[in-house]
Design a protein around this motif. Structure first.
Motif, mmCIF file in Angstrom:
data_model
loop_
_atom_site.group_PDB
_atom_site.id
_atom_site.type_symbol
_atom_site.label_atom_id
_atom_site.label_comp_id
_atom_site.label_asym_id
_atom_site.label_seq_id
_atom_site.Cartn_x
_atom_site.Cartn_y
_atom_site.Cartn_z
ATOM 1 N N ILE A 1 -22.138 -11.948 12.502
ATOM 2 C CA ILE A 1 -21.902 -10.971 11.658
ATOM 3 C C ILE A 1 -21.135 -9.191 11.913
ATOM 4 C CG2 ILE A 1 -23.007 -8.638 10.145
ATOM 5 C CD1 ILE A 1 -25.540 -10.905 9.641
ATOM 6 N N CYS A 2 -21.283 -9.583 13.831
ATOM 7 C CA CYS A 2 -21.241 -8.667 14.073
ATOM 8 C C CYS A 2 -18.777 -8.887 14.343
ATOM 9 C CB CYS A 2 -20.966 -8.331 16.137
ATOM 10 S SG CYS A 2 -20.357 -7.190 16.413
ATOM 11 N N ILE A 3 -19.074 -10.225 14.661
ATOM 12 C CA ILE A 3 -17.426 -10.251 14.920
ATOM 13 C C ILE A 3 -16.746 -10.558 13.186
ATOM 14 C CG2 ILE A 3 -16.505 -13.081 14.665
ATOM 15 C CD1 ILE A 3 -18.507 -13.387 16.673
ATOM 16 N N LEU A 4 -17.696 -11.059 12.159
ATOM 17 C CA LEU A 4 -16.951 -10.884 10.575
ATOM 18 C C LEU A 4 -16.262 -9.606 10.755
ATOM 19 C CD1 LEU A 4 -19.670 -12.815 8.839
ATOM 20 C CD2 LEU A 4 -16.969 -13.624 9.411
ATOM 21 N N LEU A 5 -17.360 -8.339 11.245
ATOM 22 C CA LEU A 5 -16.991 -6.857 11.038
ATOM 23 C C LEU A 5 -15.873 -6.138 12.288
ATOM 24 C CD1 LEU A 5 -20.457 -4.932 11.361
ATOM 25 C CD2 LEU A 5 -18.864 -5.236 9.424
ATOM 26 N N GLY A 6 -15.475 -6.842 13.232
ATOM 27 C CA GLY A 6 -14.274 -6.993 13.267
ATOM 28 C C GLY A 6 -12.875 -7.691 13.129
ATOM 29 N N THR B 1 -19.657 -9.697 22.535
ATOM 30 C CA THR B 1 -19.961 -10.492 21.706
ATOM 31 C C THR B 1 -20.337 -12.059 22.177
ATOM 32 O OG1 THR B 1 -19.047 -9.546 19.349
ATOM 33 C CG2 THR B 1 -21.249 -10.742 19.432
ATOM 34 N N ILE B 2 -20.072 -12.477 21.837
ATOM 35 C CA ILE B 2 -20.675 -14.364 22.589
ATOM 36 C C ILE B 2 -21.509 -14.607 23.592
ATOM 37 C CG2 ILE B 2 -19.944 -16.417 22.938
ATOM 38 C CD1 ILE B 2 -17.943 -16.059 20.553
ATOM 39 N N ILE B 3 -20.545 -13.405 24.611
ATOM 40 C CA ILE B 3 -21.380 -12.804 25.442
ATOM 41 C C ILE B 3 -23.477 -12.467 26.237
ATOM 42 C CG2 ILE B 3 -21.480 -11.636 28.379
ATOM 43 C CD1 ILE B 3 -18.413 -12.083 27.879
ATOM 44 N N ALA C 1 -32.160 -16.089 15.429
ATOM 45 C CA ALA C 1 -31.912 -14.178 14.998
ATOM 46 C C ALA C 1 -30.855 -13.317 15.658
ATOM 47 C CB ALA C 1 -32.630 -13.617 15.244
ATOM 48 N N VAL C 2 -30.887 -14.036 17.256
ATOM 49 C CA VAL C 2 -29.611 -13.415 18.027
ATOM 50 C C VAL C 2 -28.298 -14.069 17.812
ATOM 51 C CG1 VAL C 2 -28.416 -13.531 19.972
ATOM 52 C CG2 VAL C 2 -30.911 -13.168 19.995
ATOM 53 N N TRP C 3 -27.917 -15.579 17.185
ATOM 54 C CA TRP C 3 -26.598 -15.789 16.658
ATOM 55 C C TRP C 3 -26.435 -15.001 15.392
ATOM 56 C CZ3 TRP C 3 -23.464 -17.201 20.500
ATOM 57 C CH2 TRP C 3 -23.596 -17.599 21.343
#
Length: 538
Positions: free
Chosen positions: A411-416, A187-189, A404-406
């Motif tokens: 949010i994606c990391i929180l979902l994981g 996700t970070i990459i 907006a990208v970050w």
């Protein structure tokens, strides 16, 4: 010398928007296309079309939908339901794609579905339609980043396991904490590349389409040839088999419905080209072509990929055995291992092809991150989310919506994070992604179906009288698709098997609708023009 305005940019200005994002993924091509001959400009136009197609194709991807859900869909009702399910879903997907291509041709602006919904629904219902569409799409796209990160991590987990000796040979099976680290790392990459390397992304997307076409051909052709034995055509195309002991599902129609999920999850994402139309030359033509071309390519290659996997099955029951070489965790990996180890007594070939599949997840996640950020940017540009002034900021040097990208990545990391404790994270994220993403398609398609034809300014791609039946079939299919992803996928229902997507979506969408009723309806007007349009015409 005065440069001629691109027709997509001209239509963008007519709609009340000035150009803010870079309209060319490679600026040098844009510059040269202005100063060179007409013939060379035509070549560059084709290059732009190909890049737009690459973005859309990368978001759909050949492997990322089929691979993670292949095993569970095969288990529900056997090979015949899985194989023919792809054909049925592909057929109805064409209706959705055709309806969206017509709309895309008329509205070449970033924000795509959200913008379409606002203008197609008219002044009275436009704000509410765009509010619903924008939030559905944003939820679906951000969850889509999570599906790619999760499935990519799962593939990498299998690669590590086979490289270190397999499950039977003492290989290393990544624990949950390391799995989460891989998920976060991907996700970070993707966020870093989307912030600082737009030109690199354009190049990567060009590689992506060839990676998947060539890699897909290699897998589809090589896998059945390498397998020591292959299943018969009657087994692949006609065999129906339920695994009631494993799934708890005894109803044949219900099992078939669940077997279709892999196809319904795989065959969307073709709207990605529309998210980037503000950055693409000739968007009113290239956007629709990219949408329809992506559906056609994925429909054919996806079915071939499913057939290759299914014909190459060596032992159906062994695929799900937790003591097998891949720990029963990833059915496609076991099929690849059985084929290459059976023929060559080595897992090297399986590892190479798994790396090809992992690359597809990487490309898909990168493209979805791009699309998600553009939707969040468009919504914040129109003051539709909290702290909009922060998320609509454009990077001064790179001209991308970096904040907006970050936000999407965070949010994606929180979902994981539930990966550490919950075993059904992928099921939930997949359902949220599909319902949000595909549900977002329904709003502009329904608005297009019911709007007076005199209010629609057609682009180069126009359906004419066919638009109502096409839109009706597309809308009903979307409603069905969203409904089945709310269903339980295993019985008896327990905390380990509970599909919590309905609860998560119910709470999330409920709060969003409550916000609309109590406050947002008073000030949210949908897409906000940043150019004065003469006579107010769009």
């Amino acid at each position: 010398m005065e440069l001629e305005m691109d027709p997509g940019e001209k239509r963008l200005n007519e709609l009340g928007y000035k150009q803010e994002l870079r309209r060319e993924m490679v600026f040098l091509i844009s510059l040269l296309s202005y100063v060179l001959s007409d013939k060379v400009q035509t070549i560059f136009s084709l290059v732009t079309l190909f890049k737009t197609l690459a973005i859309s194709f990368s978001t759909m991807t050949l492997f990322t939908g089929i691979t993670p859900l292949y095993g569970s869909s095969l288990l529900y009702a056997g090979p015949a339901s899985l194989v023919w399910g792809w054909v049925v879903v592909s057929f109805f997907t064409w209706f959705v794609g055709i309806a969206m291509a017509e709309i895309c041709s008329s509205f070449p602006t970033t924000g795509s579905l959200y913008f379409w919904a606002a203008h197609l629904a008219g002044p009275k219902y436009g704000p509410f339609a765009s509010w619903c569409c924008a939030w559905l799409e944003a939820i679906g796209l951000i969850a889509g980043i999570g599906t790619q990160a999760y499935a990519g991590s799962q593939t990498l987990q299998s690669i590590i396991l086979l490289c270190t000796g397999t499950n039977k040979g003492g290989g290393y099976f990544a624990p949950k904490w390391l799995f989460l680290c891989m998920y976060m790392g991907l996700t970070i990459i993707w966020a870093v590349l989307n912030t600082f390397a737009l030109e690199v992304i354009a190049f990567i997307d060009m590689i992506s389409i060839w990676w998947q076409v060539i890699g897909g051909l290699v897998i589809v052709i090589m896998l059945p040839l390498v397998s020591l034995t292959t299943q018969s055509a009657s087994y692949v195309f006609t065999h129906f088999e339920m695994a009631t002991e494993s799934t708890g599902i005894s109803s044949k129609p219900y099992a078939v419905v669940l077997a279709f999920l892999v196809s319904q999850y795989s065959l969307y994402g073709y709207d990605a080209a529309a998210h980037l139309t503000e950055e693409t030359k000739g968007a009113d033509k290239n956007g629709p072509i990219a949408i329809l071309s992506s559906i056609g390519i994925i429909s054919l290659f996806g079915w071939a990929y499913i057939l290759a996997l299914t014909f190459s099955i060596q032992d159906f029951n062994y695929l799900y055995d937790e003591s097998n070489e891949t720990a029963g965790a990833f059915v496609p990996a076991q099929i690849l291992y059985d084929a290459f180890h059976g023929r060559y007594n080595s897992s090297a070939g399986a590892i190479v092809l798994l790396f090809v599949i992992w690359g597809s997840f990487f490309f898909g996640g990168l493209s979805i991150t791009t699309s998600a950020a553009r939707v969040v940017y468009a919504l914040s540009r129109d003051k539709g989310i909290p702290f909009s002034s922060v998320w609509r900021q454009i990077h001064a040097k790179h001209k991308v919506p970096s904040n907006a990208v970050w936000l999407c990545a965070a949010i994606c990391i929180l979902l994981g994070l539930p990966i550490l404790k919950v075993n059904v994270v992928f099921t939930a994220i997949t359902s949220i992604c599909t319902i949000g993403w595909v549900g977002g398609y329904a709003v502009p398609i329904f608005a297009r179906m019911v709007m007076p034809e005199k209010n629609f300014k057609a682009g180069p791609f126009y359906l004419g009288r066919a638009r109502r039946p096409v839109c009706l079939i597309a809308f009903l299919w979307i409603c069905y698709t969203c409904s089945v992803f709310l269903l339980p996928t295993s019985y008896p229902i327990s905390w380990d098997t509970f599909n919590y997507a309905p609860v998560a979506l119910g709470i999330g969408l409920g709060l969003i609708m409550l916000w609309w009723i109590l406050d947002a309806r008073k000030w949210f007007k949908g897409p906000v023009r940043n150019i004065d349009v003469p006579n107010g015409k769009v």
